[in-house]
Every structure is written in C-alpha cells, then in structure tokens.
Design an enzyme around this catalytic site. Structure first.
Site, short mmCIF file in Angstrom:
data_model
loop_
_atom_site.label_atom_id
_atom_site.label_comp_id
_atom_site.label_asym_id
_atom_site.label_seq_id
_atom_site.Cartn_x
_atom_site.Cartn_y
_atom_site.Cartn_z
CE LYS A 22 -1.48 1.48 4.15
NZ LYS A 22 -1.17 2.85 4.56
CG ASN A 23 2.40 2.72 3.53
OD1 ASN A 23 1.23 3.04 3.31
ND2 ASN A 23 2.86 2.51 4.76
NE ARG A 92 -1.91 12.05 8.86
CZ ARG A 92 -2.10 13.23 9.38
NH1 ARG A 92 -3.23 13.54 9.94
NH2 ARG A 92 -1.12 14.13 9.36
CB CYS A 116 -4.85 10.49 12.32
SG CYS A 116 -3.32 9.63 12.46
NE ARG A 121 0.43 9.92 10.45
CZ ARG A 121 -0.03 8.97 9.65
NH1 ARG A 121 -1.20 8.43 9.91
NH2 ARG A 121 0.64 8.57 8.60
CG ASP A 304 3.63 1.27 9.37
OD1 ASP A 304 3.17 2.10 10.18
OD2 ASP A 304 3.84 1.56 8.18
NE ARG A 396 -7.21 4.05 5.99
CZ ARG A 396 -6.61 5.09 6.54
NH1 ARG A 396 -6.87 5.41 7.78
NH2 ARG A 396 -5.73 5.80 5.87
N1 EPU Z 1 6.19 14.61 11.05
C1 EPU Z 1 6.16 15.96 11.38
N2 EPU Z 1 6.04 16.87 10.35
C2 EPU Z 1 5.92 16.49 9.05
C3 EPU Z 1 5.95 15.12 8.73
C4 EPU Z 1 6.09 14.21 9.76
O1 EPU Z 1 6.26 16.34 12.55
O2 EPU Z 1 5.80 17.38 8.19
C5 EPU Z 1 6.36 13.62 12.12
C6 EPU Z 1 5.13 12.72 12.28
O3 EPU Z 1 4.14 13.31 13.09
C7 EPU Z 1 5.74 11.48 12.88
C8 EPU Z 1 7.12 11.41 12.20
O4 EPU Z 1 7.38 12.72 11.73
O5 EPU Z 1 5.92 11.66 14.25
C9 EPU Z 1 7.22 10.43 11.04
O6 EPU Z 1 6.08 10.56 10.20
P1 EPU Z 1 6.13 10.28 8.64
O7 EPU Z 1 5.95 11.59 7.94
O8 EPU Z 1 7.32 9.48 8.29
O9 EPU Z 1 4.81 9.42 8.43
P2 EPU Z 1 3.94 9.43 7.13
O10 EPU Z 1 4.80 9.70 5.98
O11 EPU Z 1 2.73 10.26 7.36
C10 EPU Z 1 4.29 6.92 6.48
C11 EPU Z 1 3.40 5.73 6.29
C12 EPU Z 1 2.88 5.28 7.65
C13 EPU Z 1 4.08 4.93 8.52
C14 EPU Z 1 5.02 6.14 8.63
C15 EPU Z 1 6.29 5.85 9.39
C16 EPU Z 1 2.53 6.06 4.07
C17 EPU Z 1 1.38 6.37 3.21
N3 EPU Z 1 2.31 6.08 5.39
O12 EPU Z 1 3.47 7.92 7.08
O13 EPU Z 1 2.09 4.12 7.42
O14 EPU Z 1 3.65 4.58 9.80
O15 EPU Z 1 5.38 6.58 7.31
O16 EPU Z 1 6.97 4.81 8.82
O17 EPU Z 1 3.61 5.78 3.59
C18 EPU Z 1 0.45 2.54 7.94
O18 EPU Z 1 0.67 2.01 6.84
O19 EPU Z 1 -0.27 2.00 8.82
C19 EPU Z 1 1.02 3.85 8.23
C20 EPU Z 1 0.56 4.63 9.20
#
Ligand code: EPU
Length: 424
Positions: A22-23, A92, A116, A121, A304, A396
């Site tokens: 998915k990701n 998101r 969320c 996030r 994850d 999802r």
């Molecule tokens: N963060 C910030 N500011 C930002 C971006 C991130 O403070 O602008 C913080 C987040 O709040 C978090 C940390 O940085 O504490 C890491 O978040 P990240 O941005 O890496 O998460 P994401 O990109 O929103 C993706 C996956 C998630 C997975 C995380 C971490 C996708 C679509 N989603 O989320 O997947 O947990 O990376 O590996 O790629 C899941 O599949 O269940 C899922 C939640």
C-alpha cells in the site's frame, strides 16, 4: 457493518503470497500526475486506501481503470488541482498529490489533514520544503493553497525523517529548475522504489536509500510502467502470525532484505527464519522469549509492526519493553489486548509487557490499521472466540488478510455485525 470472528488455537501451516505494498502504491499513483499519457501500475493491492487514491485522481480529471491488480491512469485531462476534505479526512496520504500538482501545474489546493488516531502527524516539513523551493503557501479555510511558476532546486534539511515528506518533495523536485538535495531523507524501500520509477520516467535522482537524495530537475517526464514492491508490513504481520500460533509458514513473493529488523527481532524471540530469494519460512515451537525494541525509521524496526509485535510479546516468557519513537499515540491496541488478558503497562511512549501463557477471546474494537492487525494476531491464538468490530480499518491496508489466514488453517471469517436495537 462487518465484524471478524476468530476461533483461536490453530497453528498456522502452509504457504501464503504477499500483496503489493500500500505505502508504495500510493506515492506511485500520485506520481502519475507528473506525466502525460497512459501510466500502468502492476501488483497494486486492492485496499481501500488505493481506491481512495484512484478516486482522488479521478476528481482531478484523470481517467483511472483499476482491476485485478493493474491500474491504468491517463492524465491528459487534469483540470482540477484540489484534494478535498472528504478524501483527505479518510486518508492522510492524500497530501502526496501536493508536490506533483505543484510541480506540473504550478498550483494545488489540498485539505490540511487533522490529527489522527496514532498522533498529531503535522505536514509542516512538506510545506516548509515546498516554500524553500519557491512556492507560495497559504492556509485558507482548512486548505493548504500552494502556487509556484516553476519550483527551483535548493538544499532541504529535514527536521525529522518523514516518509511521505521525502516522497512529496522528491516528486516536486523532479520538474524543478536546478538541483534539489534532500538531507536527512527517509530511507524506506518505498522511497527507493519511487525514485527508481521516477528515474525510469526520465527523472534524475541519485542517493535514494541513503539519507541524502539529490534530484536534478528535468523539463518533463514520461508515463510509467511499473510494478509495486511487495508489502513488507503485510509480510511481517504474517511472520508474526506464524510465530504467535507456533506454526510453520512460507511467506512468499517478498523481498526478505526489506524485513531485516523484523526478522532479527523474531529470531531473538526464538523463531526459526529461513530466507530464500523471494520467500521466508517462519517457524516457532514454543512461547516466544521476551524481547525489547524501539521503533525507528528504516532500516530500524518499523512503527507499522509495533502493534503486531506487541501481540506476540503479550504471550512471551518474561517481560519485554516496547518503545514507540515515531508516533506519540500509537498504543490504541493496548486496551483491547488487555481485555484479552494481556498484562501491559503504559508509561508515555513506553509499554511494559509481562507475558502471559494464555490470551482469552473477547469482543474487541479495531481502532487503526495496524492495531486491527495486532488484534487479529491475538485472536488467532486466544482461547475461545474473538470478535473484532470496525474492521474497515483493516481493509484500508490489507488485501484479504482473512482469506490468506484461512488458507493457512485459521478459523477466521467475516460476518455482518448486528446493529443493536435501542433498548426502551
Ligand atoms: N512529522 C512531522 N512533520 C511532518 C511530517 C512528519 O512532525 O511534516 C512527524 C510525524 O508526526 C511522525 C514522524 O514525523 O511523528 C514520522 O512521520 P512520517 O511523515 O514518516 O509518516 P507518514 O509519511 O505520514 C508513512 C506511512 C505510515 C508509517 C510512517 C512511518 C505512508 C502512506 N504512510 O506515514 O504508514 O507509519 O510513514 O513509517 O507511507 C500505515 O501504513 O499504517 C502507516 C501509518
């Protein structure tokens, strides 16, 4: 509304094939915005988040066909540049259209995601990076409005490692003028896959997989013909399923190298994991040993997989400590596991799990995607019947998890959940 019913106690045995990630599929689908013509994406998992992304692309004006794991996306008619609240609030990752829309069309309007279930996030890193590349970014009525004549390359030092932040900025930089360097970049396999596919589309990206990615902007990109990488989190979930049920399972169509941290922790817990080129055999004979871990960006132990590993540790011999370092609130499964008899104490971002020899089936509520998976794992081994409500969370991100587990012998099925009548 449906619920999952599991009659626990069967040791899983056999072979199971893992779906596309998915990701990885989500950013690749969004990357199609960067090109004109027909894009083809194979091994796309049929999960709700993918279907939401297809809806989002259709809302922009793209023509999308998605069937039997193949998505065809033609973007000639994109005439709208907005990701509406209705979609962003359910997923998101919708924010991943921001970089591609801005790079290709010079404008984008994307609903700002709220908090969320797993944490606040924010997307400040995405926005800060785009502003540094010359975009004007405003917040208006809950939407991020961004515009730029042409983005320009620059050095982006990320304050923290962010997966979709790195992906969004990398996509934006492919069509920018000059060179962009993303420092402290995410190194996840999904980031590497996106860079590879973008390069095949004509982008000039180097360093993906390290913490510094360099992107030389180009004028345009060709459509993609790509295949989504195997889902390492689904694979890890199935590995934990084999272990928690003391089973013997071949998990196939995967890239074992993407699972190094999970495999290491399972071995530490007493599992036998035999790796072959595109599959692993996972066996566990007795209760797992207690193992400590902290979640980290790749190649560390993935957040994850934290909930699923906690389900396993709830039956360990001894006490384990799990620290969640990525999301501040990713412990929604704890209360439900405790209702099954698990002994878990929470203290901020740390869970202390005193293993028990038996979990008991119970009615449970799924709260987010990976929490749902951990409850399924616990249900597989629990004594008696477990019923999991709100299973749409599972849909999802897992393609037919129940069917796959049934193929390994699990007694798991989906039934319609009765909506209780109001008591007069
Ligand atoms: N963060 C910030 N500011 C930002 C971006 C991130 O403070 O602008 C913080 C987040 O709040 C978090 C940390 O940085 O504490 C890491 O978040 P990240 O941005 O890496 O998460 P994401 O990109 O929103 C993706 C996956 C998630 C997975 C995380 C971490 C996708 C679509 N989603 O989320 O997947 O947990 O990376 O590996 O790629 C899941 O599949 O269940 C899922 C939640």
């Amino acid at each position: 509304m449906q619920k999952i019913v599991i009659d626990g106690g069967v040791s899983l045995k056999g072979e199971v094939n893992v779906s596309g990630a998915k990701n990885s599929a989500l950013p690749l689908l969004m990357a199609t915005i960067l090109s004109e013509g027909e894009n083809v994406l194979n091994n796309v998992p049929n999960v709700v988040d993918v279907r939401t992304t297809c809806k989002l692309l259709e809302g922009l004006g793209a023509h999308v066909e998605f069937s039997k794991g193949k998505a065809r996306i033609a973007n000639e008619d994109i005439s709208c540049y907005e990701a509406p609240y209705e979609l962003v609030k359910t997923m998101r990752a919708s924010v991943l259209c921001l970089g591609p829309l801005l790079a290709r069309y010079g404008k984008a309007r994307v609903s700002l995601p709220g908090g969320c279930a797993i944490g606040a996030r924010p997307i400040d890193q995405h926005l800060k990076g785009l502003e540094k590349m010359g975009a004007k970014v405003n917040l208006s009525h809950g939407y991020v409005e961004a515009s730029a004549r042409r983005l320009r390359g620059t050095v982006l030092l990320m304050d923290m490692v962010t997966v979709t932040g790195t992906e969004n900025l990398m996509m934006a930089a492919t069509l920018a003028k000059g060179i962009t360097e993303i420092k402290n970049a995410a190194r996840e396999p999904e980031v590497v896959q996106l860079a590879r596919v973008l390069n095949r589309m004509g982008a000039k990206i180097s360093g993906a997989g390290s913490n510094c990615i360099s992107i030389q902007g180009v004028d345009d990109l060709r459509p993609m013909d790509a295949t989504v990488v195997p889902d390492r989190i689904e694979a890890g979930t199935l590995m934990c399923a084999a272990c928690i049920t003391r089973g013997d399972v071949w998990i196939q169509k995967i890239i074992p190298a993407h699972l190094v941290a999970v495999t290491a922790k399972l071995r530490e817990a007493g599992a036998t994991v035999d790796e072959q080129q595109d599959r692993v055999r996972v066996r566990m004979k007795s209760r797992p040993a207690a193992v400590d871990l902290s979640t980290q960006p790749y190649p560390g132990f993935p957040t994850d997989m934290q909930a699923q590993f906690m389900a396993l540790m709830s039956m360990a011999k001894g006490t384990s400590i799990i620290r969640e370092r990525i999301f501040e609130n990713r412990f929604m499964h704890v209360q439900e596991l405790k209702r099954m008899g698990a002994k878990i104490k929470l203290d901020g971002g740390q869970a202390t799990i005193s293993g028990v020899s038996e979990l008991m089936g119970a009615p449970l509520m799924a709260t987010d995607l990976r929490a749902s998976a951990s409850l399924v794992l616990a249900g597989l081994v629990a004594k008696g019947r477990t019923e999991i409500h709100r299973v749409y969370h599972l849909d999802r991100g897992y393609q037919r998890l129940g069917k796959k587990l049934r193929g390994l012998g699990a007694r798991i099925r989906r039934v319609s959940a009765q909506v209780p009548k109001t008591i007069k």
